[in-house]
Design an enzyme around this catalytic site. Structure first.
Site, short mmCIF file in Angstrom:
data_model
loop_
_atom_site.label_atom_id
_atom_site.label_comp_id
_atom_site.label_asym_id
_atom_site.label_seq_id
_atom_site.Cartn_x
_atom_site.Cartn_y
_atom_site.Cartn_z
N ASP A 142 0.83 -1.21 0.00
CA ASP A 142 0.00 0.00 0.00
C ASP A 142 0.87 1.27 0.00
OD1 ASP A 142 -2.36 1.51 0.32
OD2 ASP A 142 -2.21 1.44 2.50
N ASP A 200 -10.11 4.96 -0.95
CA ASP A 200 -10.91 4.00 -0.20
C ASP A 200 -12.42 4.12 -0.46
OD1 ASP A 200 -8.41 3.59 0.79
OD2 ASP A 200 -8.99 3.67 2.90
C1 GAL Z 1 -5.13 2.84 3.09
C2 GAL Z 1 -5.68 1.74 2.19
C3 GAL Z 1 -6.65 0.95 3.01
C4 GAL Z 1 -5.95 0.37 4.23
C5 GAL Z 1 -5.29 1.48 5.04
C6 GAL Z 1 -4.43 0.91 6.16
O1 GAL Z 1 -4.19 3.56 2.38
O2 GAL Z 1 -6.31 2.32 1.08
O3 GAL Z 1 -7.21 -0.09 2.21
O4 GAL Z 1 -4.99 -0.57 3.81
O5 GAL Z 1 -4.49 2.27 4.21
O6 GAL Z 1 -3.85 1.92 6.95
#
Ligand code: GAL
Length: 370
Positions: A142, A200
Site C-alpha cells: 500500500d 478507499d
Molecule cells: C489505506 C488503504 C486501506 C488500508 C489502510 C491501512 O491507504 O487504502 O485499504 O490498507 O491504508 O492503513
C-alpha cells in the site's frame, strides 16, 4: 498462474474502521482475525470460494527485530505471523499480509500508529524472504503517500518488490494499492496481480457511485492474473441498504473485481451472507469472457454495465441494470436486448420476460443473456 481468477477473501481493514473513520487498533488482534477466519468457514463463505484472510495495517510491533524483520505486536498478536499463518492454513484458508513500500504505513500517517521503520523501504528482500518463510500467500502493498514522504516513484518502487518476491521464490499474489494515482492499469499488469483503481471505498451510496464511475475506462486493462481492483467490499457495513449492497456486489461481479469481504463475518445477517455467498453472482465474477464489464447503456440515472461471458458458461453476456437515482426507474428490455435473447435473473435463477421492468431507487438487477 497466480490469481487466474479474481481473488476472493476477507480483509481486516473495513471491519476495523470505526465511525470516526479511524482505525480501531485495539480491536485488531490475532483472536479477532482467527474468529473471522473461522466464521468464513462456518458461514459457508469459504465453500462459496472465499479463500484469503488478509491482515491489513496495525498488526506490527513498534520495531523490527535484530535481523531487521517485521514483528507482530506482542500483546495483540502473541503467536507472531508464522503462528497465525499456520492457524489460518489449518482452517484450509490462505493468508495475506499488509506492508508499504515507503517508511510510513497508512495507519502511522493517519491514525497515529506507533512504530519505526515499519515500511519495506530498502528492506524489500528481507521482507519478501520473511513472507516466504512465514507461508504468506498474498501481499497487499500500500503506497500511502510514499511519493511525498520518501520521494519515491510508483512504478519502479512497486517493481522493486515484485523483483524481491521473485528472488525469494515467492508464490505470493501481489496486490498493490496506490489508489489509481499514477495510472497503475498502464504498468501494473506486467508485474502485479491486482491494483487498486481508487481511493478507499466508504460504506455509503455516494462513495459507491463515485468508485463505480472511476471504473468506466478501465475495461481494456484487466485479464487473468492481472485485475483492476475497485477496492474491498463494504457489503454489510455502514449505511448501505440491502438494495445498495446488491448493486455493489453485482457491479463488482461484472467488473471481474477481486471480492474481498470487509464486514464482520461473525455477526452478519443472513441476507448479507446470502448475497456474499450467492453462487450465481460469484460465477459471473469468476468467469472470464475476454473483457471486464463496461457501460453499454445510459439514460439519465439508469445504466447498464455488461461483460461478455465465456463460451463454457453457456451464456452470452452478464449485465447489471443499475438505478443510481432517487425514484423508481423503468428499463425497456425489448429495446435493450435483441428479440431472440433469453434472459435470466441471476438472483432467483428465473427467466425474465422482455417487457418494461421497474427498478427501485438505488437498486440493481443482474441478468444473464443467451
Ligand atoms: C489505506 C488503504 C486501506 C488500508 C489502510 C491501512 O491507504 O487504502 O485499504 O490498507 O491504508 O492503513
Amino acid at each position: 498462474m497466480l490469481a487466474a481468477q479474481p481473488p476472493m477473501g476477507w480483509n481486516s481493514w473495513n471491519r476495523f474502521l470505526n465511525s470516526n473513520l479511524r482505525a480501531d487498533i485495539a480491536a485488531t488482534t490475532e483472536k479477532e482475525i482467527l474468529a473471522q477466519a473461522k466464521a468464513m468457514v462456518d458461514s459457508g463463505l469459504a465453500a462459496a470460494g472465499y479463500e484469503y484472510i488478509v491482515l491489513d495495517d496495525c498488526y506490527q510491533a513498534k520495531r523490527r527485530d535484530h535481523l531487521g524483520r517485521i514483528q507482530t505486536h506482542p500483546h495483540r498478536f502473541p503467536s507472531g505471523i508464522k503462528g497465525l499463518v499456520d492457524q489460518i492454513h489449518g482452517l484450509g484458508l490462505k493468508f495475506g499480509l499488509y506492508s508499504v513500500p515507503g517508511t510510513l504505513t497508512c495507519a502511522q500517517q493517519y491514525d497515529d500508529y506507533n512504530g519505526d521503520d515499519l515500511g519495506s523501504l530498502n528492506r524489500e528482500l528481507i521482507d519478501a524472504e520473511s513472507f516466504v518463510e512465514w507461508g504468506v500467500d498474498y501481499l497487499k502493498y500500500d503506497w500511502c503517500r510514499a511519493h511525498l514522504n520518501d520521494g519515491l516513484i510508483a512504478e519502479p518502487t512497486f517493481r522493486k518488490m515484485a523483483e524481491a518476491l521473485k528472488t525469494a521464490n515467492a508464490d505470493i499474489v501481489y496486490s498493490i494499492s496506490e489508489y489509481g494515482l499514477f495510472e497503475p492499469h498502464k504498468w501494473a499488469p506486467e508485474f502485479c496481480n491486482m491494483w487498486r483503481t481508487t481511493d478507499d471505498l466508504m460504506p455509503n451510496w455516494p462513495s459507491l457511485l463515485r468508485t463505480i464511475d472511476l471504473q468506466r475506462k478501465l475495461y481494456p486493462y484487466s485479464k487473468p492474473g492481472a485485475w483492476n481492483d475497485p477496492d474491498m467490499l463494504q457489503i454489510g457495513n455502514g449505511e448501505l441498504s440491502m438494495a445498495e449492497n446488491r448493486a455493489h456486489m453485482y457491479v463488482w461481479a461484472v467488473l471481474n473485481a477481486p471480492l474481498m469481504a470487509g464486514n464482520d463475518l461473525t455477526r452478519m445477517s443472513d441476507e448479507v451472507r446470502d448475497l456474499l455467498a450467492h453462487p450465481g453472482i460469484i460465477a459471473v465474477d469468476q468467469d472470464w469472457g475476454g473483457q471486464q464489464g463496461k457501460v453499454t447503456f445510459a439514460d439519465g440515472d439508469l445504466e447498464i454495465w455488461s461483460k461478455p461471458m465465456s463460451q463454457e458458461s453457456g451464456f452470452k453476456t452478464a449485465s447489471v441494470l443499475l438505478n443510481r437515482g432517487e425514484t423508481t426507474g423503468k428499463f425497456d428490455l425489448n429495446r435493450i436486448f435483441e428479440t431472440s435473447t433469453e434472459l435470466q435473473d441471476v438472483w432467483s435463477g428465473d427467466s425474465v420476460a422482455k417487457g418494461a421492468i421497474d427498478l427501485a431507487a438505488h437498486d440493481a438487477l443482474l441478468l444473464l443473456s443467451r
